[in-house]
Write an enzyme that holds these catalytic residues in place. Structure first.
Site, PDB file in Angstrom:
ATOM      1  N   THR A  73       0.839  -1.201   0.000  1.00 28.47           N
ATOM      2  CA  THR A  73       0.000   0.000   0.000  1.00 28.47           C
ATOM      3  C   THR A  73       0.876   1.254   0.000  1.00 28.47           C
ATOM      4  OG1 THR A  73      -1.773  -1.165   1.119  1.00 28.47           O
ATOM      5  CG2 THR A  73      -1.812   1.239   1.265  1.00 28.47           C
ATOM      6  N   ASN A 152      -6.113  -9.950  -7.492  1.00 27.71           N
ATOM      7  CA  ASN A 152      -6.206 -10.567  -6.162  1.00 27.71           C
ATOM      8  C   ASN A 152      -7.548 -11.205  -5.876  1.00 27.71           C
ATOM      9  OD1 ASN A 152      -6.833  -7.665  -6.170  1.00 27.71           O
ATOM     10  ND2 ASN A 152      -7.417  -7.996  -4.059  1.00 27.71           N
ATOM     11  N   GLN A 180       0.349 -10.151  -5.909  1.00 30.26           N
ATOM     12  CA  GLN A 180      -0.108 -11.544  -5.846  1.00 30.26           C
ATOM     13  C   GLN A 180       0.784 -12.499  -6.633  1.00 30.26           C
ATOM     14  OE1 GLN A 180      -2.407 -12.799  -3.881  1.00 30.26           O
ATOM     15  NE2 GLN A 180      -3.303 -10.899  -3.133  1.00 30.26           N
ATOM     16  N   SER A 200       4.792  -7.459  -1.261  1.00 31.49           N
ATOM     17  CA  SER A 200       4.445  -7.387   0.157  1.00 31.49           C
ATOM     18  C   SER A 200       4.748  -8.761   0.768  1.00 31.49           C
ATOM     19  CB  SER A 200       2.952  -7.060   0.260  1.00 31.49           C
ATOM     20  OG  SER A 200       2.600  -6.768   1.575  1.00 31.49           O
ATOM     21  N   ALA A 201       5.643  -8.774   1.762  1.00 33.09           N
ATOM     22  CA  ALA A 201       6.168 -10.055   2.266  1.00 33.09           C
ATOM     23  C   ALA A 201       5.087 -10.988   2.821  1.00 33.09           C
ATOM     24  CB  ALA A 201       7.223  -9.796   3.335  1.00 33.09           C
ATOM     25  N   THR A 238      13.479   4.833  10.365  1.00 31.98           N
ATOM     26  CA  THR A 238      14.372   3.720  10.699  1.00 31.98           C
ATOM     27  C   THR A 238      13.847   2.424  10.093  1.00 31.98           C
ATOM     28  OG1 THR A 238      14.969   4.842  12.726  1.00 31.98           O
ATOM     29  CG2 THR A 238      15.485   2.499  12.619  1.00 31.98           C
ATOM     30  N   CYS A 326     -11.850  -7.419   4.192  1.00 33.58           N
ATOM     31  CA  CYS A 326     -12.653  -6.230   4.454  1.00 33.58           C
ATOM     32  C   CYS A 326     -12.049  -5.476   5.622  1.00 33.58           C
ATOM     33  CB  CYS A 326     -14.112  -6.591   4.692  1.00 33.58           C
ATOM     34  SG  CYS A 326     -14.332  -8.034   5.720  1.00 33.58           S
TER      35      CYS A 326
END
Ligand code: PLP
Length: 377
Positions: A73, A152, A180, A200-201, A238, A326
């Protein structure tokens, strides 16, 4: 989660215990600030750079093309909001089937900067109309095209190379939301198909709150967050060192196990589709059933199923989804299913697999669907 069956891996995946181990070790031993100039800081920095190098080499990218962020995001917001001024983008071209991270970033920046947006039409199965895209690109040089690789909700796959060629032949930049598909396909960024990509991990058995933005070499954009000089001035704050090192480990595992996992998930998906076709012939599918091996979206007709089928499955111990997770805790009809015009007579049920799923999981799901479906006939 006891005896439950988890079939919502497009929302998030369980962490691989090897990733947890690496992260725990980092948290215990490498806790210095990577920006500190003492030896502890230098050691922390070298762990981050080693992780960047590992990730870049898996993608055949250069380490300088990978920027760590708090997840997809943030990467998407950073990219879409920065490129408009930075690259003098005169039009954004996207589709209503994108993730809200893209749609909302586009909506906001388009309003703020008064940039026109074109939404590419698609067919009933969610295939993007590439001739329309080509036509729009021909009339609008210096556009930003934002079209996702694997959808997705539907699992549909975009032909990346084809779209990239169209974009580049017409002087447009191509961003694909690859959330995805990262870790599921051997991405090769050296081929220069993509100008921007994201990951995204937690979608590939890593931790939540860590991801990356890929920016092709030679493209310069401005940061979204200001502060320290981390990530070569592109992302102040950081670094989340344990999660970064964990993401590199999660990706290493994903690549090393990719052939077997692809085979396993393809088998599970085909088995599910065949059982549905044979035993529940009134059930349809949303999207292209030949999409990514990890996702399939069922269209359960309201003539045979209750609207609350997802809750019934949940009570019976199976986690699936009606669409994307959601965020408000309220079940809303998915914007993707609405855009396909399939929200009136059907309940969408998205099933998404990971390496931890078994044939038994699929059989239990179909058995329950048969039980609940039959109730209404
Ligand atoms: N893009 C797609 C296609 C996704 O599936 C998701 C997560 O559901 C995101 C973006 C956002 O990722 P994250 O929640 O990790 O920021």
């Amino acid at each position: 989660m006891g005896n439950r069956i988890y079939l919502d891996n497009a929302a998030t995946t369980p962490m691989d215990s090897r990733v947890v181990e690496v992260m725990t070790s980092m948290m215990n031993k490498v806790w210095a600030n990577p920006s500190s100039i003492h030896q502890d800081g230098v050691a922390a920095r070298s762990n981050i750079e080693e992780a960047r190098l590992k990730i870049a080499s898996l993608f055949k990218a250069e380490p300088s093309e990978i920027f760590f962020t708090s997840g997809a995001t943030e990467s998407i917001n950073l990219l879409i909001k920065s490129v408009i001024d930075g690259l003098k983008i005169s039009r954004i071209i996207t589709s209503q089937l994108e993730h809200p991270a893209v749609l909302e970033s586009v909506r906001n920046i388009a309003l703020e900067k008064n940039v026109p947006v074109t939404f590419i039409p698609f067919d009933i199965d969610g295939h993007i109309n590439l001739s329309f895209l080509e036509q729009t690109l021909g009339q609008n040089p210096n556009s930003l095209v934002a079209l996702m690789h694997a959808n997705n909700e539907l699992g549909n796959l975009l032909p990346l190379k084809k779209v990239a060629n169209l974009c580049h032949e017409n002087g447009a930049y191509f961003f694909s939301d690859t959330v995805q598909s990262v870790g599921k396909f051997p991405m090769d960024f050296s081929q220069c198909f993509l100008d921007f990509a994201v990951g995204s991990a937690h979608k590939f058995h890593g931790a939540k709150g860590i991801g990356f933005l890929y920016i092709r070499k030679g493209i310069k954009i401005n940061p979204l967050l200001f502060g320290g000089a981390q990530e070569r001035n592109m992302r102040a704050g950081t670094e989340n060192l344990p999660a970064i090192v964990g993401m590199a480990e999660a990706l290493r595992i994903a690549y090393s196990e990719m052939p077997e996992i692809t085979k396993h998930l393809t088998f599970l998906k085909e088995f599910l589709v065949n059982r549905i076709k044979d035993e529940l012939p009134f059930v349809e599918f949303n999207g292209d059933i030949n999409g990514i091996h990890s996702i399939i979206n069922l269209a359960l007709p309201l003539t045979h199923f209750k609207k609350m089928i997802i809750f019934s499955l949940d009570v019976a111990g199976i986690s699936v989804s009606g669409g994307s997770a959601c965020s408000s805790g309220v079940m809303n009809i998915s914007h993707v299913i609405k855009a396909l015009g399939r929200d009136k007579d059907y309940v969408p049920v998205r099933i998404s697999f990971s390496k931890y799923n078994s044939l038994d999981d699929v059989n239990r799901l179909v058995d329950l669907l048969i039980k609940y479906g039959k109730k209404m006939v």
